[in-house]
Enzyme design. Structure first.
Site, PDB file in Angstrom:
ATOM      1  N   THR A 118       0.867  -1.185   0.000  1.00 28.28           N
ATOM      2  CA  THR A 118       0.000   0.000   0.000  1.00 28.28           C
ATOM      3  C   THR A 118       0.902   1.232   0.000  1.00 28.28           C
ATOM      4  O   THR A 118       1.992   1.190   0.560  1.00 28.28           O
ATOM      5  CB  THR A 118      -0.850  -0.008   1.285  1.00 28.28           C
ATOM      6  N   GLY A 123      -6.199  -3.737   7.525  1.00 34.74           N
ATOM      7  CA  GLY A 123      -7.121  -2.613   7.619  1.00 34.74           C
ATOM      8  C   GLY A 123      -8.211  -2.751   8.658  1.00 34.74           C
ATOM      9  O   GLY A 123      -8.639  -1.755   9.251  1.00 34.74           O
TER      10      GLY A 123
HETATM   11  N1  ASP Z   1      -4.407  -1.285   4.833  1.00 36.06           N
HETATM   12  C1  ASP Z   1      -4.642  -1.979   3.602  1.00 36.06           C
HETATM   13  C2  ASP Z   1      -5.982  -2.646   3.655  1.00 36.06           C
HETATM   14  O1  ASP Z   1      -6.305  -3.223   4.673  1.00 36.06           O
HETATM   15  C3  ASP Z   1      -3.613  -2.998   3.258  1.00 36.06           C
HETATM   16  C4  ASP Z   1      -2.169  -2.637   3.546  1.00 36.06           C
HETATM   17  O2  ASP Z   1      -1.880  -1.540   3.983  1.00 36.06           O
HETATM   18  O3  ASP Z   1      -1.282  -3.508   3.314  1.00 36.06           O
HETATM   19  O4  ASP Z   1      -6.683  -2.669   2.676  1.00 36.06           O
END
Ligand code: ASP
Length: 350
Positions: A208, A262
Site C-alpha cells: 500500500t 485494515g
Molecule cells: N491497509 C490496507 C488494507 O487493509 C492494506 C495494507 O496496507 O497492506 O486494505
C-alpha cells in the site's frame, strides 16, 4: 547563583523547538513481514530506488512552491503506476481474480476529504479521490458509481487487465490454495502464464502507498492508495479509503497515512486517534504514533490474531515520525535543505 542560571538556561533550551522546515514530505510503500531473508538484493535495490524517486517527485513539487495536495497526488500517481506497489498497477487480487482499488486524500487546510473504494478501471484512484473532494458534494464513493463519477471527470480509464502482474497473481493462487478456495481463470487480457516456474522471493502481501506533505504555506495533506488484501471477498474494504482510519490531515496538528491489516486500523480509528492525541494531549508525533500502534497491536480479532501495520506522520510544523509493529515498512522522508532518508527494515535506524 551560577548553578541557578545554568538550570534556568537548560530549562529554556529544552523548550526551544527545532526550526520548522519550509517544506517536508514523508512516504510509505507498505508495512508487513519484510525481512532481509525474503528480499533479494535486486528487489531491495528496486524498492529503495522507488522510494527515493517518490521523494524526488514530491520534493520537486514542494520546492517549486507547489501545494501539499499536489505533492501527495503526484507521488501517489507515480507509485500507482509502479508494479512494485500494491496500488494501481501491481495491486493484489480479490478471490475472484479482480483488482479492486481504494484511495483517499485529505486537505488539512479545510479538512475537506475525498475517497473511493472498489475501482476496477480508473488508472489513478488517488486522482479519483481528489476529484470526489474537489468536484462533488460527497466524501466517499464506491464501486460502479465511483467509476462512473471518475469517467465523468475525464480521469483516465484502462482495461482491468492493465493492473495485472504475474507476481500478484501467484500470491493469489497461493492464498486460495492455502484457504481451500477455487482458483479463478486468469483475467481476460492478462498475458499467458509463463511456462517457467517463476519465484518471487518476497511473497507477502504488502505495498500500500501513502504520502503526507507539508508545504511552504504551512498546509498539510495526506493520501493513501491500495489494492487491499490478497484474496479479499464480498466487497471487502480496508482502512485506506476511510478518513480517520487510513488517512487524516489537519493543519497545525498533523497528517497521517497508515498501512497494515485494515480491519484493525478501522476499529482503532488510527489516523484520527493519532491526531487527537497530538491535539488534545499535546503528545509529540512520535509518542502519538507509538501509542496508537501499540493499541493496534493489543487489538485482536475473532481468530485471535493481533493488529499489525504502521503509520507515517507529520506534525503541524512539518516534523516527521513513523511507527510500526511489523518487521518492516518501506518509508522515506525529505525536508527542504535535508538529505533524503530511505528505510525498509524496522531495525534499520538503530
Ligand atoms: N491497509 C490496507 C488494507 O487493509 C492494506 C495494507 O496496507 O497492506 O486494505
Amino acid at each position: 547563583m551560577a548553578a541557578l542560571l545554568t538550570l534556568f538556561l537548560s530549562a529554556c533550551a529544552s523548550v526551544v523547538e527545532p526550526p520548522a522546515p519550509r517544506w517536508s514530505i514523508v512516504v510509505h510503500g507498505g508495512a508487513g513481514v519484510i525481512e532481509r531473508t525474503n528480499l533479494t538484493p535486486e528487489l531491495e535495490a528496486q524498492y529503495r530506488a522507488a522510494m527515493q524517486r517518490a521523494l524526488t517527485t514530491g520534493g520537486g513539487v514542494l520546492e517549486r512552491g507547489g501545494s501539499s495536495l499536489d505533492a501527495v497526488e503526484a507521488v501517489i500517481r507515480e507509485m500507482e503506476d509502479d508494479p512494485l506497489f500494491n496500488a494501481g498497477r501491481g495491486a493484489v487480487f480479490t478471490a475472484e481474480g479482480k483488482n479492486e482499488l481504494d484511495a483517499s486524500i485529505m486537505d488539512g487546510r479545510t479538512r475537506a476529504a475525498g475517497s473511493v473504494a472498489g475501482l476496477t478501471r480508473t488508472r489513478h484512484p488517488i486522482s479519483a479521490a481528489r476529484a470526489v473532494m474537489e468536484r462533488s458534494r460527497h466524501v466517499m464513493l464506491i464501486g460502479e458509481g465511483a467509476e462512473a463519477f471518475a469517467r465523468s471527470q475525464d480521469l483516465e480509464q484502462v482495461e482491468p487487465s492493465y493492473f495485472f502482474t504475474e507476481r500478484r497473481w501467484r500470491q493469489l493462487e497461493e492464498n486460495l490454495r492455502r484457504n481451500n478456495l477455487p482458483i479463478p481463470q486468469r483475467p481476460a487480457g492478462a498475458p499467458p502464464a509463463p511456462r517457467a516456474e517463476l519465484t518471487y522471493p518476497d511473497d507477502h502481501q504488502f505495498g500500500t502507498v501513502g504520502v503526507v506533505a507539508f508545504d511552504a504555506a504551512g498546509n498539510i495533506a495526506a493520501g493513501t492508495s491500495t489494492g487491499g488484501t490478497t484474496g479479499k471477498r464480498w466487497g471487502r474494504v480496508g482502512d485506506a479509503p476511510i478518513i480517520g482510519a487510513g488517512t487524516y490531515a489537519q493543519n497545525g496538528v498533523c497528517g497521517v497515512s497508515a498501512t497494515g491489516t485494515g480491519e484493525f486500523f478501522i476499529r482503532v480509528g488510527v489516523a484520527r486517534a493519532i491526531c487527537a492525541r497530538m491535539e488534545f494531549n499535546g503528545e509529540s508525533a512520535q509518542a502519538a504514533a507509538d501509542n496508537v500502534i501499540a493499541e493496534v497491536g493489543a487489538t485482536t480479532n475473532a481468530s485471535g490474531a493481533a493488529g499489525d501495520g504502521g503509520v507515517i506522520v507529520l506534525d503541524g510544523r512539518g516534523g516527521h515520525a513513523w511507527a510500526m509493529n511489523t518487521s518492516g515498512m518501506y518509508r522515506a522522508f525529505l525536508q527542504d535543505g535535508g538529505e533524503p532518508e530511505v528505510y525498509i527494515f524496522a531495525d534499520e535506524e538503530e
